[in-house]
Design a protein around this motif. Sequence first.
Motif, PDB file in Angstrom:
ATOM      1  N   THR A  15       0.828  -1.206   0.000  1.00  0.00           N
ATOM      2  CA  THR A  15       0.000   0.000   0.000  1.00  0.00           C
ATOM      3  C   THR A  15       0.862   1.256   0.000  1.00  0.00           C
ATOM      4  OG1 THR A  15      -1.719  -1.165   1.211  1.00  0.00           O
ATOM      5  CG2 THR A  15      -1.806   1.235   1.277  1.00  0.00           C
ATOM      6  N   LEU A  16       2.050   1.155   0.585  1.00  0.00           N
ATOM      7  CA  LEU A  16       2.918   2.315   0.763  1.00  0.00           C
ATOM      8  C   LEU A  16       3.933   2.510  -0.355  1.00  0.00           C
ATOM      9  CD1 LEU A  16       3.587   1.736   4.565  1.00  0.00           C
ATOM     10  CD2 LEU A  16       1.883   3.245   3.530  1.00  0.00           C
ATOM     11  N   THR A  17       3.974   1.602  -1.323  1.00  0.00           N
ATOM     12  CA  THR A  17       4.950   1.727  -2.410  1.00  0.00           C
ATOM     13  C   THR A  17       4.587   2.913  -3.313  1.00  0.00           C
ATOM     14  OG1 THR A  17       3.739   0.217  -3.838  1.00  0.00           O
ATOM     15  CG2 THR A  17       5.465  -0.750  -2.458  1.00  0.00           C
ATOM     16  N   PRO A  18       5.588   3.471  -4.018  1.00  0.00           N
ATOM     17  CA  PRO A  18       5.298   4.596  -4.924  1.00  0.00           C
ATOM     18  C   PRO A  18       4.295   4.212  -6.008  1.00  0.00           C
ATOM     19  CG  PRO A  18       7.662   4.354  -4.573  1.00  0.00           C
ATOM     20  CD  PRO A  18       7.006   3.151  -3.957  1.00  0.00           C
ATOM     21  N   LEU A  19       3.678   5.230  -6.586  1.00  0.00           N
ATOM     22  CA  LEU A  19       2.740   5.009  -7.692  1.00  0.00           C
ATOM     23  C   LEU A  19       3.428   4.277  -8.827  1.00  0.00           C
ATOM     24  CD1 LEU A  19       0.906   8.428  -8.143  1.00  0.00           C
ATOM     25  CD2 LEU A  19      -0.084   6.282  -7.368  1.00  0.00           C
ATOM     26  N   THR A  20       2.716   3.376  -9.442  1.00  0.00           N
ATOM     27  CA  THR A  20       3.241   2.724 -10.638  1.00  0.00           C
ATOM     28  C   THR A  20       2.882   3.587 -11.843  1.00  0.00           C
ATOM     29  OG1 THR A  20       1.222   1.463 -11.087  1.00  0.00           O
ATOM     30  CG2 THR A  20       2.859   0.428  -9.608  1.00  0.00           C
ATOM     31  N   VAL A  44      -3.093  18.773 -16.603  1.00  0.00           N
ATOM     32  CA  VAL A  44      -2.705  18.111 -15.355  1.00  0.00           C
ATOM     33  C   VAL A  44      -1.570  18.897 -14.726  1.00  0.00           C
ATOM     34  CG1 VAL A  44      -1.751  16.017 -14.323  1.00  0.00           C
ATOM     35  CG2 VAL A  44      -3.460  15.844 -16.142  1.00  0.00           C
ATOM     36  N   ARG A  45      -1.740  19.290 -13.472  1.00  0.00           N
ATOM     37  CA  ARG A  45      -0.723  20.046 -12.742  1.00  0.00           C
ATOM     38  C   ARG A  45       0.038  19.179 -11.753  1.00  0.00           C
ATOM     39  NH1 ARG A  45       0.264  24.485 -15.618  1.00  0.00           N
ATOM     40  NH2 ARG A  45      -1.709  25.350 -16.318  1.00  0.00           N
ATOM     41  N   GLY A  46      -0.502  18.027 -11.437  1.00  0.00           N
ATOM     42  CA  GLY A  46       0.210  17.155 -10.505  1.00  0.00           C
ATOM     43  C   GLY A  46      -0.536  15.861 -10.272  1.00  0.00           C
ATOM     44  N   VAL A  47       0.238  14.813 -10.005  1.00  0.00           N
ATOM     45  CA  VAL A  47      -0.310  13.504  -9.653  1.00  0.00           C
ATOM     46  C   VAL A  47       0.509  13.011  -8.473  1.00  0.00           C
ATOM     47  CG1 VAL A  47      -0.764  11.144 -10.432  1.00  0.00           C
ATOM     48  CG2 VAL A  47      -0.815  13.015 -12.083  1.00  0.00           C
ATOM     49  N   GLU A  48      -0.166  12.554  -7.433  1.00  0.00           N
ATOM     50  CA  GLU A  48       0.570  12.071  -6.272  1.00  0.00           C
ATOM     51  C   GLU A  48      -0.178  10.959  -5.559  1.00  0.00           C
ATOM     52  OE1 GLU A  48       1.152  15.489  -3.806  1.00  0.00           O
ATOM     53  OE2 GLU A  48      -0.889  15.480  -3.058  1.00  0.00           O
ATOM     54  N   LEU A  49       0.589  10.185  -4.839  1.00  0.00           N
ATOM     55  CA  LEU A  49       0.042   9.116  -4.012  1.00  0.00           C
ATOM     56  C   LEU A  49      -0.456   9.710  -2.711  1.00  0.00           C
ATOM     57  CD1 LEU A  49      -0.330   6.096  -3.248  1.00  0.00           C
ATOM     58  CD2 LEU A  49       2.022   6.165  -2.384  1.00  0.00           C
ATOM     59  N   GLY A  50      -1.591   9.239  -2.283  1.00  0.00           N
ATOM     60  CA  GLY A  50      -2.110   9.605  -0.971  1.00  0.00           C
ATOM     61  C   GLY A  50      -2.442   8.329  -0.221  1.00  0.00           C
TER      62      GLY A  50
END
Length: 189
Positions: A15-20, A44-50
């Motif tokens: 669950t905690l691994t970086p986005l693929t 798109v200005r940004g994509v991040e894992l939450g």
Amino acid sequence: MAKEMSELTERWRATLTPLTDVEERRAIEVALASWTHRLEDPVVRGVELGVTKPRHRHEPPSRRVRVVVTERGGARAHETVLDPDGAIIEERDLGPMNLPYTSEEIEQARDVAGRDEHVAGRLVGRAVGVGTFGPSLGDSGHRLVGLHFLDVTDQESPRPIVSVVVDLATGAVVPEPSHHEDPRESGGH
């Protein structure tokens, strides 16, 4: 000596691994498809894992993907939160924001500023460098790019030439006197 992970952290490692790349592409596609009907030319200005904490210690954390978009010339940000499979969990308007500039926006702003008579006259015959700043957004809702033009003839001691704000929606320099003149530049150096 490396510390060992706690049992709970180890259990939720996936669950905690970086986005693929697949998660990121899917999130971008879903967010753009969702906002395309409501925004003109979304970017798109940004994509991040939450990762949201569970309510109880032994429940798994929730993996989320957050995508922030704006209209190409706009400053109003919109957020889409998705689960790892690309299902939309939430969408909301974040309001006007000074988000990081793309290289394309900086180049566009430099071109606009370079065509401005006041700015162009100040840059003639100088070795020019440029930096960016986030100006006050004002009421227009437009994407504004702040540019500091510097004389970099002496690389050790660059000197301010002029600072301007460019409105990318109108393709013009914003007529704000406080951004045109550096107070140290009063003698026409």
